[in-house]
Design a protein around this motif. Structure first.
Motif, PDB file in Angstrom:
ATOM      1  N   ALA A  50      -5.992   3.143   3.304  1.00  0.00           N
ATOM      2  CA  ALA A  50      -4.553   3.127   3.069  1.00  0.00           C
ATOM      3  C   ALA A  50      -3.835   2.288   4.120  1.00  0.00           C
ATOM      4  N   VAL A  51      -4.284   2.355   5.365  1.00  0.00           N
ATOM      5  CA  VAL A  51      -3.694   1.536   6.427  1.00  0.00           C
ATOM      6  C   VAL A  51      -3.899   0.053   6.130  1.00  0.00           C
ATOM      7  N   THR A  52      -5.112  -0.311   5.749  1.00  0.00           N
ATOM      8  CA  THR A  52      -5.398  -1.718   5.441  1.00  0.00           C
ATOM      9  C   THR A  52      -4.600  -2.198   4.240  1.00  0.00           C
ATOM     10  N   CYS A  53      -4.542  -1.371   3.193  1.00  0.00           N
ATOM     11  CA  CYS A  53      -3.819  -1.739   1.975  1.00  0.00           C
ATOM     12  C   CYS A  53      -2.328  -1.878   2.247  1.00  0.00           C
ATOM     13  N   ALA A  54      -1.747  -0.962   3.011  1.00  0.00           N
ATOM     14  CA  ALA A  54      -0.326  -1.036   3.326  1.00  0.00           C
ATOM     15  C   ALA A  54      -0.002  -2.248   4.179  1.00  0.00           C
ATOM     16  N   SER A  55      -0.873  -2.583   5.106  1.00  0.00           N
ATOM     17  CA  SER A  55      -0.659  -3.767   5.936  1.00  0.00           C
ATOM     18  C   SER A  55      -0.661  -5.035   5.085  1.00  0.00           C
ATOM     19  N   LEU A  56      -1.576  -5.109   4.125  1.00  0.00           N
ATOM     20  CA  LEU A  56      -1.608  -6.265   3.227  1.00  0.00           C
ATOM     21  C   LEU A  56      -0.340  -6.347   2.379  1.00  0.00           C
ATOM     22  N   ALA A  57       0.119  -5.208   1.880  1.00  0.00           N
ATOM     23  CA  ALA A  57       1.327  -5.206   1.061  1.00  0.00           C
ATOM     24  C   ALA A  57       2.544  -5.632   1.873  1.00  0.00           C
ATOM     25  N   LEU A  58       2.628  -5.211   3.134  1.00  0.00           N
ATOM     26  CA  LEU A  58       3.730  -5.638   3.996  1.00  0.00           C
ATOM     27  C   LEU A  58       3.695  -7.141   4.224  1.00  0.00           C
ATOM     28  N   ALA A  59       2.503  -7.683   4.449  1.00  0.00           N
ATOM     29  CA  ALA A  59       2.382  -9.132   4.620  1.00  0.00           C
ATOM     30  C   ALA A  59       2.732  -9.864   3.331  1.00  0.00           C
ATOM     31  N   ASP A  60       2.346  -9.310   2.194  1.00  0.00           N
ATOM     32  CA  ASP A  60       2.675  -9.923   0.908  1.00  0.00           C
ATOM     33  C   ASP A  60       4.173  -9.896   0.652  1.00  0.00           C
ATOM     34  N   ALA A  61       4.872  -8.885   1.195  1.00  0.00           N
ATOM     35  CA  ALA A  61       6.318  -8.789   1.038  1.00  0.00           C
ATOM     36  C   ALA A  61       7.079  -9.691   2.002  1.00  0.00           C
ATOM     37  N   GLY A  62       6.379 -10.334   2.916  1.00  0.00           N
ATOM     38  CA  GLY A  62       7.035 -11.209   3.878  1.00  0.00           C
ATOM     39  C   GLY A  62       7.659 -10.480   5.045  1.00  0.00           C
ATOM     40  N   ILE A  63       7.264  -9.244   5.295  1.00  0.00           N
ATOM     41  CA  ILE A  63       7.780  -8.496   6.438  1.00  0.00           C
ATOM     42  C   ILE A  63       7.135  -9.028   7.714  1.00  0.00           C
ATOM     43  N   GLU A  64       7.963  -9.334   8.696  1.00  0.00           N
ATOM     44  CA  GLU A  64       7.437  -9.883   9.944  1.00  0.00           C
ATOM     45  C   GLU A  64       6.672  -8.807  10.703  1.00  0.00           C
ATOM     46  N   MET A  65       5.448  -9.172  11.136  1.00  0.00           N
ATOM     47  CA  MET A  65       4.583  -8.250  11.850  1.00  0.00           C
ATOM     48  C   MET A  65       3.943  -8.978  13.023  1.00  0.00           C
ATOM     49  N   TYR A  66       3.577  -8.202  14.038  1.00  0.00           N
ATOM     50  CA  TYR A  66       2.869  -8.790  15.172  1.00  0.00           C
ATOM     51  C   TYR A  66       1.436  -9.139  14.790  1.00  0.00           C
ATOM     52  N   ASP A  67       0.846  -8.364  13.904  1.00  0.00           N
ATOM     53  CA  ASP A  67      -0.534  -8.574  13.493  1.00  0.00           C
ATOM     54  C   ASP A  67      -0.809  -7.695  12.282  1.00  0.00           C
ATOM     55  N   LEU A  68      -1.849  -8.034  11.542  1.00  0.00           N
ATOM     56  CA  LEU A  68      -2.311  -7.146  10.486  1.00  0.00           C
ATOM     57  C   LEU A  68      -2.890  -5.872  11.091  1.00  0.00           C
ATOM     58  N   VAL A  69      -2.855  -4.803  10.335  1.00  0.00           N
ATOM     59  CA  VAL A  69      -3.417  -3.526  10.778  1.00  0.00           C
ATOM     60  C   VAL A  69      -4.586  -3.191   9.863  1.00  0.00           C
ATOM     61  N   LEU A  70      -5.756  -3.015  10.452  1.00  0.00           N
ATOM     62  CA  LEU A  70      -6.958  -2.674   9.694  1.00  0.00           C
ATOM     63  C   LEU A  70      -7.405  -1.270  10.069  1.00  0.00           C
ATOM     64  N   GLY A  71      -7.918  -0.555   9.097  1.00  0.00           N
ATOM     65  CA  GLY A  71      -8.374   0.808   9.341  1.00  0.00           C
ATOM     66  C   GLY A  71      -9.865   0.952   9.110  1.00  0.00           C
ATOM     67  N   CYS A  72     -10.486   1.820   9.881  1.00  0.00           N
ATOM     68  CA  CYS A  72     -11.910   2.111   9.723  1.00  0.00           C
ATOM     69  C   CYS A  72     -12.147   3.545  10.194  1.00  0.00           C
ATOM     70  N   SER A  73     -13.096   4.207   9.577  1.00  0.00           N
ATOM     71  CA  SER A  73     -13.373   5.604   9.913  1.00  0.00           C
ATOM     72  C   SER A  73     -14.876   5.833  10.001  1.00  0.00           C
ATOM     73  N   ILE A  74     -15.250   6.866  10.735  1.00  0.00           N
ATOM     74  CA  ILE A  74     -16.653   7.271  10.843  1.00  0.00           C
ATOM     75  C   ILE A  74     -16.733   8.785  10.695  1.00  0.00           C
ATOM     76  N   ARG A  75     -17.896   9.233  10.309  1.00  0.00           N
ATOM     77  CA  ARG A  75     -18.204  10.669  10.243  1.00  0.00           C
ATOM     78  C   ARG A  75     -19.324  10.934  11.223  1.00  0.00           C
ATOM     79  N   GLN A  76     -19.044  11.686  12.281  1.00  0.00           N
ATOM     80  CA  GLN A  76     -20.039  12.025  13.287  1.00  0.00           C
ATOM     81  C   GLN A  76     -20.802  13.251  12.844  1.00  0.00           C
ATOM     82  N   ASP A  77     -22.113  13.129  12.746  1.00  0.00           N
ATOM     83  CA  ASP A  77     -22.975  14.224  12.291  1.00  0.00           C
ATOM     84  C   ASP A  77     -24.058  14.443  13.333  1.00  0.00           C
ATOM     85  N   GLY A  78     -23.739  15.248  14.339  1.00  0.00           N
ATOM     86  CA  GLY A  78     -24.689  15.462  15.427  1.00  0.00           C
ATOM     87  C   GLY A  78     -24.852  14.214  16.271  1.00  0.00           C
TER      88      GLY A  78
END
Length: 274
Positions: free
Chosen positions: A159-187
């Motif tokens: 959702a973070v990555t998708c929203a960042s792309l949509a903001l850039a597509d809308a021409g909203i000025e940003m310092y940088d794109l925002v990318l999201g990544c997650s992990i699941r720690q299992d032991g």
């Protein structure tokens, strides 16, 4: 009694469609392998499909598909702020809204926003706000609406990555794109970009270092704009998890750049014939 010859009559005996559906797995394989063929303890994110500018009614929009996780984001604004009694009008305001479609999860939900969706909307706001130049939009508001079409894990990160792309597509000025990544720690092992089943189960049998971590990252500035952690993880495990998420964001960065460049080329006017 006259009959309606234009109406197709159904069969007298019918069976439920659920009898013919393949039941999804409810537990992870005992050998520790991942269902989609990826390996544990490796920065192996799911293949991503990204497209911008699909919703013509919105100022900017983006669609992202990672495995079976599918999200759509629409951006509206900047437009005049609705509340006229705001004291601080020098900066624009950001409004985020994340919702699950009723058919997106294994258990059907409702259109009314629940507590989980409100928490995810707040986390999305905290991840996007540091990357936006809101001081350039005084007395204005920008609305970001994310709809989860199918939930197969790692919803907040995508959702973070998708929203960042949509903001850039809308021409909203940003310092940088925002990318999201997650992990699941299992032991002692981890799974990057976990699927829905991997997020909600474990197979290591260890009660230590059980949790999940989501990082919002600005790749060009090499800064973290948001971090969300669940469960119990040690300091060293948490630090290693953040580094792993950053590596995952760098793997996604070329794909996101390419999708944004294609959207810009599609929206550019054709070259004039001299």
């Amino acid at each position: 009694m006259p009959t309606d010859n234009k109406r197709l009559r159904g069969p007298e005996v019918s069976h439920s469609l659920s009898r013919f559906l393949c039941k999804p797995a409810t537990t992870l394989p005992p050998d520790g392998t991942r269902a989609d063929g990826r390996q544990r303890d490796q920065v192996d994110v799911r293949p991503v499909f990204v497209r911008c500018g699909l919703v013509s009614q919105a100022k900017g929009s983006a669609y992202i598909e990672a495995g079976n996780t599918k999200l759509m984001c629409c951006v509206y604004g900047p437009k005049e702020i609705e509340r006229k009694d705001e004291t601080d009008m020098k900066c624009g305001r950001l409004f985020t809204d994340l919702r699950y479609a009723p058919f997106s999860c294994p258990e059907r939900g409702s259109w009314i926003q629940g507590s989980e969706e409100k928490d995810l909307s707040l986390m999305l706001f905290e991840s996007l706000q540091p990357a936006m130049c809101l001081h350039k939009y005084p007395r204005s508001q920008i609305e970001v609406n994310v709809m989860v079409l199918e939930n197969n894990g790692s919803v907040l990160a995508h959702a973070v990555t998708c929203a960042s792309l949509a903001l850039a597509d809308a021409g909203i000025e940003m310092y940088d794109l925002v990318l999201g990544c997650s992990i699941r720690q299992d032991g002692a092992s981890y799974m990057i970009d976990p699927a829905y089943l991997e997020e909600n189960s474990c197979c290591s049998g260890s009660e230590e270092n059980q949790g999940s971590l989501t990082v919002a990252f600005l790749p060009s500035l090499n800064q973290i704009s948001g971090l969300q952690s669940n469960g119990e993880m040690g300091e060293e495990t948490l630090t290693a998890g953040v580094r792993t998420c950053i590596e995952g964001c760098y793997k996604l960065y070329p794909v996101i750049q390419q999708a944004l460049a294609k959207a810009v080329r599609r929206g550019a006017p054709p070259p004039s014939e001299s």
